[in-house]
Design a protein around this motif. Sequence first.
Motif, PDB file in Angstrom:
ATOM      1  N   PHE A   9       0.822  -1.201   0.000  1.00  0.00           N
ATOM      2  CA  PHE A   9       0.000   0.000   0.000  1.00  0.00           C
ATOM      3  C   PHE A   9       0.862   1.260   0.000  1.00  0.00           C
ATOM      4  CE2 PHE A   9      -2.249   3.453   2.095  1.00  0.00           C
ATOM      5  CZ  PHE A   9      -3.457   3.478   1.417  1.00  0.00           C
ATOM      6  N   SER A  10       1.895   1.314   0.834  1.00  0.00           N
ATOM      7  CA  SER A  10       2.728   2.520   0.895  1.00  0.00           C
ATOM      8  C   SER A  10       3.500   2.721  -0.405  1.00  0.00           C
ATOM      9  CB  SER A  10       3.690   2.450   2.082  1.00  0.00           C
ATOM     10  OG  SER A  10       4.625   1.398   1.944  1.00  0.00           O
ATOM     11  N   LYS A  11       3.870   1.636  -1.058  1.00  0.00           N
ATOM     12  CA  LYS A  11       4.507   1.754  -2.371  1.00  0.00           C
ATOM     13  C   LYS A  11       3.542   2.372  -3.372  1.00  0.00           C
ATOM     14  CE  LYS A  11       7.505   0.900  -5.701  1.00  0.00           C
ATOM     15  NZ  LYS A  11       8.780   1.674  -5.820  1.00  0.00           N
ATOM     16  N   LEU A  12       2.279   1.936  -3.330  1.00  0.00           N
ATOM     17  CA  LEU A  12       1.258   2.491  -4.215  1.00  0.00           C
ATOM     18  C   LEU A  12       1.097   3.990  -3.985  1.00  0.00           C
ATOM     19  CD1 LEU A  12      -1.230   1.914  -6.170  1.00  0.00           C
ATOM     20  CD2 LEU A  12      -2.579   1.704  -4.083  1.00  0.00           C
ATOM     21  N   PHE A  13       1.166   4.419  -2.728  1.00  0.00           N
ATOM     22  CA  PHE A  13       0.925   5.810  -2.381  1.00  0.00           C
ATOM     23  C   PHE A  13       2.071   6.735  -2.767  1.00  0.00           C
ATOM     24  CE2 PHE A  13      -3.111   6.343  -0.424  1.00  0.00           C
ATOM     25  CZ  PHE A  13      -3.224   7.684  -0.118  1.00  0.00           C
ATOM     26  N   GLN A  14       3.184   6.192  -3.223  1.00  0.00           N
ATOM     27  CA  GLN A  14       4.255   7.054  -3.705  1.00  0.00           C
ATOM     28  C   GLN A  14       3.908   7.659  -5.062  1.00  0.00           C
ATOM     29  OE1 GLN A  14       8.170   5.186  -3.398  1.00  0.00           O
ATOM     30  NE2 GLN A  14       7.456   4.043  -1.605  1.00  0.00           N
ATOM     31  N   GLY A  15       2.968   7.047  -5.764  1.00  0.00           N
ATOM     32  CA  GLY A  15       2.492   7.582  -7.034  1.00  0.00           C
ATOM     33  C   GLY A  15       1.185   8.326  -6.847  1.00  0.00           C
ATOM     34  N   LEU A  16       0.551   8.675  -7.942  1.00  0.00           N
ATOM     35  CA  LEU A  16      -0.721   9.387  -7.899  1.00  0.00           C
ATOM     36  C   LEU A  16      -1.829   8.424  -7.476  1.00  0.00           C
ATOM     37  CD1 LEU A  16      -2.235  12.058  -8.538  1.00  0.00           C
ATOM     38  CD2 LEU A  16      -2.642  11.129 -10.823  1.00  0.00           C
ATOM     39  N   VAL A  17      -2.548   8.784  -6.444  1.00  0.00           N
ATOM     40  CA  VAL A  17      -3.687   7.988  -5.989  1.00  0.00           C
ATOM     41  C   VAL A  17      -4.987   8.675  -6.385  1.00  0.00           C
ATOM     42  CG1 VAL A  17      -4.856   6.958  -4.007  1.00  0.00           C
ATOM     43  CG2 VAL A  17      -2.357   7.031  -4.088  1.00  0.00           C
ATOM     44  N   TYR A  18      -5.151   9.944  -5.975  1.00  0.00           N
ATOM     45  CA  TYR A  18      -6.399  10.666  -6.212  1.00  0.00           C
ATOM     46  C   TYR A  18      -6.179  11.820  -7.183  1.00  0.00           C
ATOM     47  CZ  TYR A  18      -7.621   8.408  -1.773  1.00  0.00           C
ATOM     48  OH  TYR A  18      -7.843   7.509  -0.771  1.00  0.00           O
ATOM     49  N   ALA A  19      -6.767  11.734  -8.372  1.00  0.00           N
ATOM     50  CA  ALA A  19      -6.830  12.912  -9.238  1.00  0.00           C
ATOM     51  C   ALA A  19      -7.932  13.845  -8.747  1.00  0.00           C
ATOM     52  CB  ALA A  19      -7.103  12.498 -10.684  1.00  0.00           C
ATOM     53  N   GLN A  20      -8.928  13.279  -8.074  1.00  0.00           N
ATOM     54  CA  GLN A  20      -9.987  14.047  -7.415  1.00  0.00           C
ATOM     55  C   GLN A  20     -10.115  13.544  -5.993  1.00  0.00           C
ATOM     56  OE1 GLN A  20     -14.337  14.371  -8.868  1.00  0.00           O
ATOM     57  NE2 GLN A  20     -14.488  13.275  -6.924  1.00  0.00           N
ATOM     58  N   ILE A  21     -10.088  14.457  -5.042  1.00  0.00           N
ATOM     59  CA  ILE A  21     -10.261  14.083  -3.638  1.00  0.00           C
ATOM     60  C   ILE A  21     -11.683  13.562  -3.422  1.00  0.00           C
ATOM     61  CG2 ILE A  21     -10.911  16.412  -2.963  1.00  0.00           C
ATOM     62  CD1 ILE A  21      -9.386  15.987  -0.356  1.00  0.00           C
ATOM     63  N   TRP A  22     -11.835  12.605  -2.492  1.00  0.00           N
ATOM     64  CA  TRP A  22     -13.123  11.935  -2.325  1.00  0.00           C
ATOM     65  C   TRP A  22     -13.763  12.296  -0.979  1.00  0.00           C
ATOM     66  CZ3 TRP A  22     -14.751  10.093  -6.776  1.00  0.00           C
ATOM     67  CH2 TRP A  22     -15.959   9.386  -6.812  1.00  0.00           C
ATOM     68  N   GLU A  23     -13.781  13.581  -0.671  1.00  0.00           N
ATOM     69  CA  GLU A  23     -14.519  14.145   0.457  1.00  0.00           C
ATOM     70  C   GLU A  23     -15.227  15.394  -0.042  1.00  0.00           C
ATOM     71  OE1 GLU A  23     -11.176  11.797   2.296  1.00  0.00           O
ATOM     72  OE2 GLU A  23     -11.175  13.447   0.853  1.00  0.00           O
ATOM     73  N   ASP A  24     -16.405  15.676   0.496  1.00  0.00           N
ATOM     74  CA  ASP A  24     -17.244  16.742  -0.045  1.00  0.00           C
ATOM     75  C   ASP A  24     -16.897  18.085   0.608  1.00  0.00           C
ATOM     76  OD1 ASP A  24     -19.261  18.405  -0.971  1.00  0.00           O
ATOM     77  OD2 ASP A  24     -20.814  16.873  -0.808  1.00  0.00           O
ATOM     78  N   PRO A  25     -16.331  19.042  -0.137  1.00  0.00           N
ATOM     79  CA  PRO A  25     -15.970  20.324   0.459  1.00  0.00           C
ATOM     80  C   PRO A  25     -17.177  21.160   0.873  1.00  0.00           C
ATOM     81  CG  PRO A  25     -15.676  20.422  -1.924  1.00  0.00           C
ATOM     82  CD  PRO A  25     -15.973  18.993  -1.573  1.00  0.00           C
ATOM     83  N   VAL A  26     -18.315  20.944   0.226  1.00  0.00           N
ATOM     84  CA  VAL A  26     -19.518  21.687   0.616  1.00  0.00           C
ATOM     85  C   VAL A  26     -19.958  21.271   2.014  1.00  0.00           C
ATOM     86  CG1 VAL A  26     -21.923  22.174   0.036  1.00  0.00           C
ATOM     87  CG2 VAL A  26     -20.220  22.000  -1.784  1.00  0.00           C
ATOM     88  N   ALA A  27     -19.924  19.964   2.290  1.00  0.00           N
ATOM     89  CA  ALA A  27     -20.227  19.493   3.641  1.00  0.00           C
ATOM     90  C   ALA A  27     -19.191  20.010   4.634  1.00  0.00           C
ATOM     91  CB  ALA A  27     -20.278  17.965   3.663  1.00  0.00           C
ATOM     92  N   ASP A  28     -17.925  20.022   4.232  1.00  0.00           N
ATOM     93  CA  ASP A  28     -16.872  20.545   5.109  1.00  0.00           C
ATOM     94  C   ASP A  28     -17.165  21.974   5.544  1.00  0.00           C
ATOM     95  OD1 ASP A  28     -15.545  18.190   4.640  1.00  0.00           O
ATOM     96  OD2 ASP A  28     -13.842  19.094   3.598  1.00  0.00           O
ATOM     97  N   MET A  29     -17.538  22.804   4.585  1.00  0.00           N
ATOM     98  CA  MET A  29     -17.671  24.230   4.877  1.00  0.00           C
ATOM     99  C   MET A  29     -18.894  24.544   5.730  1.00  0.00           C
ATOM    100  SD  MET A  29     -15.981  26.183   1.587  1.00  0.00           S
ATOM    101  CE  MET A  29     -16.747  25.289   0.240  1.00  0.00           C
ATOM    102  N   VAL A  30     -19.841  23.596   5.824  1.00  0.00           N
ATOM    103  CA  VAL A  30     -20.945  23.749   6.761  1.00  0.00           C
ATOM    104  C   VAL A  30     -20.402  23.805   8.187  1.00  0.00           C
ATOM    105  CG1 VAL A  30     -22.949  22.581   7.768  1.00  0.00           C
ATOM    106  CG2 VAL A  30     -22.683  22.684   5.286  1.00  0.00           C
ATOM    107  N   GLY A  31     -19.460  22.923   8.496  1.00  0.00           N
ATOM    108  CA  GLY A  31     -18.907  22.866   9.839  1.00  0.00           C
ATOM    109  C   GLY A  31     -17.753  23.823  10.082  1.00  0.00           C
TER     110      GLY A  31
END
Length: 409
Positions: A31-53
């Motif tokens: 897993f850590s070897k995989l993470f040395q490369g590109l994992v997320y071209a798009q982040i998978w958390e909702d910024p609209v929900a974030d900004m509510v809090g």
Amino acid sequence: MTQTDLARVQLGGAVHQNSALSRTGLQERVFSKLFQGLVYAQIWEDPVADMVGLDLGPEDNIVCIASGGCNLMSYLTASPASITAVDLSPAHVALVRLKLAAAQTLPDHRTFYDFLGHADKDSNIALYREFIAPVLDAESRRWWDSKQGLLGRRINMFRRGLYRHGALGRFIAAMHAVSRLGGVNYAPLLAATSLDQQRAFFDAEIAPLFANKAVRVLARQRAALFGLGIPPAQFEKLARDGGGDIVPVLKERTRKLMCDFPIQENYFAWAAFNRGYKDDGTGPVPPYLEAAHFDAVRKGAARATVVNRSLTDMLAGLPEASKQAYVLLDAQDWMTDAQLNALWTQITRTATPGARVLFRTGGTPDILPGRVAPALLDRWTYHPDLSRRMWEQDRSAIYGGVHLYTFDG
């Protein structure tokens, strides 16, 4: 030590919790070897929900984990005083620095959207050469100009479709392949005009897949979810929500993604089932890509910094009482108790009274009580009702919980 060597050491410290000779330890190292490369071209958390809090404003100095950068870029729509982002992946650092440079240099919203919204046009390479590359830092420019196996230079991802790349892009491609074998066509879902139509599609086309023996066997393999950025430690937390079985958890979160939000308002669903945003550019996108926010994003991009370090180490170098908001994504799911306490020591030291900390968990429960020392955690207030509301509004649907704390001082 080279940047690659440093990244390897940092990722190992974050992920490796078991002996390399054990099965779990071997999976952690893959897993850590995989993470040395590109994992997320798009982040998978909702910024609209974030900004509510987070309730961001112009006086706020934000600390966050960069990942694919969509949330950092979207926080700029609130015109905060500064954003400092960290990531252990050199690829994510290069990607977010590229996005920030694109916001500052591309001529207008149309070219900005071509580059990061469509992200699949031949003209994007010329945009990179003319506008973005000249202002990129040398390290990030080397990353984008270097070759990636037989696929040519990495910048060509913006010609071939950025959101089809990275570990998440490959995971989604594999999901589509499995779906095709099961006879599933996502076009009716993407054309749905009501939640009832979306639910009918899920019940008829997707729920039966989770009853398929081969799918169930595959889903229960830890490595099968590496493409979602889920390490072995987090896999176990997810499975606990299903009584030890990951399959019902994946089924329920897929149902939420497909059924709880109108498809024409959920860009995460388009990323998953169309492998990119709506082709004609009229569909839902992260806030930073909306035309109405372009000027704010352009102005704010100069106030954002991205570094290739661990969050705890970066915070240790900051002055006391200097930050007002912290976004930890799901990084704490990876951490040992010692790592959690080291992190919260630095968060507490650098927070001003009223500072907010927002994070996600693979499982439903808040993971901090009983693990972070009471002398630290008792200085913070947890907000269960608001946390639940943010989780309900999070269109990404992958997490079991969204959690918000505020600092009492």
